[in-house]
Design an enzyme around this catalytic site. Structure first.
Site, PDB file in Angstrom:
ATOM      1  N   HIS A  83       0.727   9.066   3.260  1.00 38.64           N
ATOM      2  CA  HIS A  83       0.276   8.443   1.787  1.00 38.64           C
ATOM      3  C   HIS A  83      -1.023   8.300   2.519  1.00 38.64           C
ATOM      4  CE1 HIS A  83       1.250   4.888   4.804  1.00 38.64           C
ATOM      5  NE2 HIS A  83       0.288   4.855   4.548  1.00 38.64           N
ATOM      6  N   ASP A 218       6.852  10.104   6.489  1.00 44.99           N
ATOM      7  CA  ASP A 218       5.480  10.348   5.764  1.00 44.99           C
ATOM      8  C   ASP A 218       4.189  10.807   6.380  1.00 44.99           C
ATOM      9  OD1 ASP A 218       3.550   8.469   5.099  1.00 44.99           O
ATOM     10  OD2 ASP A 218       4.336   6.610   4.416  1.00 44.99           O
ATOM     11  N   SER A 643      -0.460   2.222   9.484  1.00 41.15           N
ATOM     12  CA  SER A 643      -0.576   3.603   8.894  1.00 41.15           C
ATOM     13  C   SER A 643      -1.259   4.670   9.513  1.00 41.15           C
ATOM     14  CB  SER A 643      -0.940   3.477   8.187  1.00 41.15           C
ATOM     15  OG  SER A 643       0.502   2.858   6.969  1.00 41.15           O
TER      16      SER A 643
HETATM   17  N1  ARG Z   1       3.661  -0.185   2.772  1.00 45.32           N
HETATM   18  C1  ARG Z   1       3.156   0.440   3.714  1.00 45.32           C
HETATM   19  C2  ARG Z   1       1.139   0.854   4.047  1.00 45.32           C
HETATM   20  O1  ARG Z   1       0.815  -0.175   3.266  1.00 45.32           O
HETATM   21  C3  ARG Z   1       3.290   2.031   2.709  1.00 45.32           C
HETATM   22  C4  ARG Z   1       2.395   2.645   1.555  1.00 45.32           C
HETATM   23  C5  ARG Z   1       2.285   3.905   0.898  1.00 45.32           C
HETATM   24  N2  ARG Z   1       3.399   4.168   0.132  1.00 45.32           N
HETATM   25  C6  ARG Z   1       3.919   3.623  -1.412  1.00 45.32           C
HETATM   26  N3  ARG Z   1       4.935   4.624  -1.709  1.00 45.32           N
HETATM   27  N4  ARG Z   1       3.137   3.293  -2.226  1.00 45.32           N
HETATM   28  O2  ARG Z   1       0.035   1.248   3.236  1.00 45.32           O
HETATM   29  N1  ASP Z   2       1.126   1.293   5.709  1.00 43.02           N
HETATM   30  C1  ASP Z   2      -0.117   0.031   6.208  1.00 43.02           C
HETATM   31  C2  ASP Z   2      -0.673   1.461   5.847  1.00 43.02           C
HETATM   32  O1  ASP Z   2      -0.887   2.160   5.911  1.00 43.02           O
HETATM   33  C3  ASP Z   2       0.788  -0.464   7.412  1.00 43.02           C
HETATM   34  C4  ASP Z   2       1.248  -1.431   7.168  1.00 43.02           C
HETATM   35  O2  ASP Z   2       0.493  -2.302   6.007  1.00 43.02           O
HETATM   36  O3  ASP Z   2       2.793  -1.886   8.499  1.00 43.02           O
HETATM   37  O4  ASP Z   2      -1.694   1.001   7.193  1.00 43.02           O
END
Ligand code: ARG
Ligand code: ASP
Length: 712
Positions: A83, A218, A643
């Site tokens: 991502h 990921d 991330s």
């Molecule tokens: N929640 C994670 C972060 O804040 C992963 C985001 C990417 N994945 C998604 N399905 N949008 O970035």
């Molecule tokens: N998914 C998040 C990122 O893109 C990490 C988090 O918020 O825990 O940095």
């Protein structure tokens, strides 16, 4: 007696061991190092950060300012999340070569794909420059003080020593109580090397996002290129793979519950020291507003994406980023309620007041909490209006956000004159192609119709432009999108041609421009100045609140809020209890991917090659007792920006790749509860298995240094 003291100390260390915290890597020796060793770490603080010899920090660059990455080979091979590389993977994708859907692998270096505007930044060294930054500011009033600080930072950034290819960046810590200099090196030729298909790299998509148990691979791979002297250079085919000062060896031994883990990266922003009244405002005003706006935008986009593959490519990245924080805010609000964050904070504030009184510091700190109450109440309508304006006009309606740039262009003409106007206009025109490539008028019109209705209904009435009360949203959308030239690249180019006067006259005739101007004028005149004024007061209060806590609470563990700078967080591999009678174990397996498999579904489809490998249990050296691990969770305190951060074992080897947090713990940016806050990592053996067995990219595996630290 000595023994008892030791026991007591051990007890304290053990119970504090999982309190979270994002620590500065140059300040680990002492309390943190001791605690890390008590958790099982076998390295010393100087193995993590050292300016005189290579250390772990030399392998962990900031990835394009928003994510983290790590160097994993002597040839500059770089690992980050799928991502985090999503924009680049999308950029190289077309309906014919759809790397988002099918993945991409460079089997030779010549096939690696250059990316415009992608950079990674290494930290060379960190120094405390607080005295220099605050020089000459002591007796100034707040606004002048902030201005003087900015001037000092500006001049120090150029005058402090650095090499010609490096940058000096000064950042504030503890809400303005400390300033640190980061000397950095930014590499600008970073090429795409590999990405799994989204059905692996984004498996579970938005349904599984922010959720445990998780089964997402990921990750994506890039390579840093440098000039012949190994220094940063713009893209050139003559550039060579970067030779790092340090790269992370990769452990094949895996993890088990209670193993030490450390996450090293660039957490973006936390607000862990807000007063209760601010947390109440997030819960009651701000989060509900944001959630409602995005709810509506997402429903519209999802409808179109499911029907049309071209729209799916155009909107995939935008949709994911809107959905990500939408879902986070929902989880955050639930978690704040469930953990009683507001009453916990109120209790801490009562303790704080006692401490202030005991220390006889009433004159300095006695009115802090009452002042917070007063200013947060005063700022409430401005903060809410601001949030709606940002969410509706600038973040979620594309036509309004691009038109807002034209509004700024007019401001530039009015404030800075024709030359600045022409420069900015040229810049704007150059960037528009990228915007319109992914713009779909029909989709955006439907988004607009929904959001402008919310704006008309929910915006604080005293700030609503008169033309926007009681609107017929469908009619307004048809008018704006039917008549504005702003809905196509050619149209905007036409609007922006001719001399400055012609352009401005054209713009002021355009219905989208007129609408944005009405909204933005009202916002900049009636909301922004008052918001900024009150916010400055709140920031100053927050600074003395922090100063007071540092002074009056000497043995507390107070880490500076995240601010996009390099931090270490550590803990253990550990499960948790999300709710009554439910226990989550800390490691997920490939069997779980197949349990979630829904053939043909856009979130839960599984590639046939992966099913085949699973059927044959063809896992190479990467499985454990015949099972292929996929993800694991731990007690590391992380946030957005972490991330792509490496999860590192007790000896400095790579064991995983951080990418998310669990649903029950998403409030950790505001209030960290060690019982339920967990970070989610991909097991590095799953990454290796996908590269090796799924993609057959042995060329990449052979670059790595694979180790067996547990078998030593
Ligand atoms: N929640 C994670 C972060 O804040 C992963 C985001 C990417 N994945 C998604 N399905 N949008 O970035
Ligand atoms: N998914 C998040 C990122 O893109 C990490 C988090 O918020 O825990 O940095």
């Amino acid at each position: 007696m000595r023994f008892l003291r030791l026991l007591f100390l051990l007890f304290v260390i053990q119970t504090q061991a999982q309190q979270g915290g994002m620590w500065l890597p140059n300040l680990l020796s002492g309390m943190n190092e001791k605690e890390m060793k008590s958790l099982g770490m076998k390295m010393s603080a100087s193995d993590i950060y050292d300016v005189n010899k290579s250390s772990l920090k030399d392998a962990v660059p900031h990835f394009n300012g928003g994510c983290t990455s790590e160097v994993i080979s002597p040839k500059g091979l770089l690992l980050t999340n799928h991502h985090c590389g999503y924009g680049q993977i999308q950029d190289h994708s077309t309906v014919e070569h759809d790397y988002l859907t099918n993945g991409f692998w460079a089997y030779k270096m010549e096939d690696e794909l250059p990316n415009k505007d992608l950079v990674v930044t290494f930290i060379v060294r960190i120094e405390d420059v607080t005295t220099k930054v605050l020089d000459g500011t002591q007796s100034l009033a707040e606004a002048d003080k902030q201005k003087k600080i900015q001037d000092n930072i500006q001049s120090l950034s150029t005058s402090l020593p650095k090499e010609s290819w490096q940058e000096n960046r000064i950042r504030t810590f503890y809400e303005g109580n400390q300033y640190l200099l980061f000397v950095t090196e930014t590499y600008k030729d970073v090429r795409l090397v590999g990405a799994p298909p989204s059905s692996i790299g984004k498996f579970g998509s938005d349904t599984d996002n922010w959720v445990w148990p998780r089964h997402t691979g990921d990750f994506s791979l890039f390579r840093i290129y440098a000039d012949k002297n190994n220094r940063p250079a713009e893209y050139s085919k003559d550039n060579v793979p970067y030779t790092p000062k340090h790269f992370l060896p990769v452990s094949l031994d895996g993890v088990k519950e209670n193993d030490f883990t450390m996450v090293f990266g660039y957490p973006g922003r936390t607000t862990e020291y807000l007063p209760a009244v601010a947390v109440e405002q997030i819960l009651n005003d701000i989060n509900p507003a944001r959630i409602a706006v995005r709810d509506a935008a997402l429903k519209v986009e999802d409808g179109f994406m499911r029907k049309d593959p071209a729209i799916k490519i155009q909107y995939a990245s935008k949709y994911a980023s809107i959905a990500n924080y939408w879902k986070k805010w929902i989880g955050e609000s639930q978690g704040l309620k469930k953990s009683n964050a507001v009453s916990v904070k109120k209790k801490q504030e009562a303790d704080f007041t006692n401490r202030v009184n005991k220390a006889g510091k009433q004159a300095e700190y006695g009115t802090l909490l009452a002042d917070f109450d007063k200013y947060y109440k005063e700022i409430a309508p401005y903060a809410l209006g601001r949030e709606y304006f940002l969410e509706i006009a600038l973040r979620n309606t594309e036509l309004l956000s691009v038109t807002y740039k034209m509004y700024q262009l007019e401001q530039i003409y009015n404030n800075k004159g024709e030359q600045s106007f022409n420069d900015r206009r040229k810049n704007l025109v150059d960037g528009l192609g990228d915007f319109y490539k992914d713009f779909n008028k029909t989709v955006d019109e439907k988004v607009f119709e929904q959001l402008i209705a919310i704006y008309s209904k929910n915006y604080p009435a005293q700030f609503l432009p008169s033309g926007l009360s009681n609107i017929d949203a469908a009619k307004l959308s048809a008018d704006v999108y039917g008549q504005s030239k702003m809905t196509s690249l050619d149209g905007v180019r036409q609007l922006l041609s001719g001399d400055a006067q012609t352009t401005l006259a054209n713009l002021n005739n355009d219905p989208a421009f007129k609408l944005v101007k009405e909204m933005a004028d009202k916002y900049t005149k009636e909301i922004a100045p008052k918001y900024d004024e009150l916010n400055l007061k709140i920031t100053a209060l927050q600074r003395s609140y922090m100063k007071a806590q540092l002074e009056l609470n000497k043995d507390a563990r107070i880490f500076p809020d995240a601010n996009g700078t390099l931090r270490v967080t550590y803990g253990k591999v550990k499960g948790y209890e999300p709710k009554d009678a439910t226990i989550y174990t800390p490691i997920s397996y490939l069997d779980g991917v197949l349990e979630k498999y829904i053939p043909g579904d856009y979130e839960f489809d599984v590639p046939s090659k992966l099913i085949e490998l699973h059927n044959k249990k063809d896992y190479g050296p990467y499985a454990e007792n015949g099972k292929m691990p996929v993800c694991f969770i731990g007690t590391n305190h992380t946030t957005g920006g972490n991330s792509g951060s490496p999860a590192i074992d007790a000896r400095g080897n790579l064991i995983g790749l951080n990418f998310d947090r669990v649903w029950e713990g998403t409030m950790s940016d505001v209030y960290y509860d060690p019982a339920i806050c967990r970070n989610i990592m991909v097991d590095i053996r799953y990454v290796l298995f996908i590269i090796d067995k799924y993609a057959g990219a042995k060329n990449l595996i052979s670059e790595l240094k694979l180790v067996h630290p547990k078998k030593k």
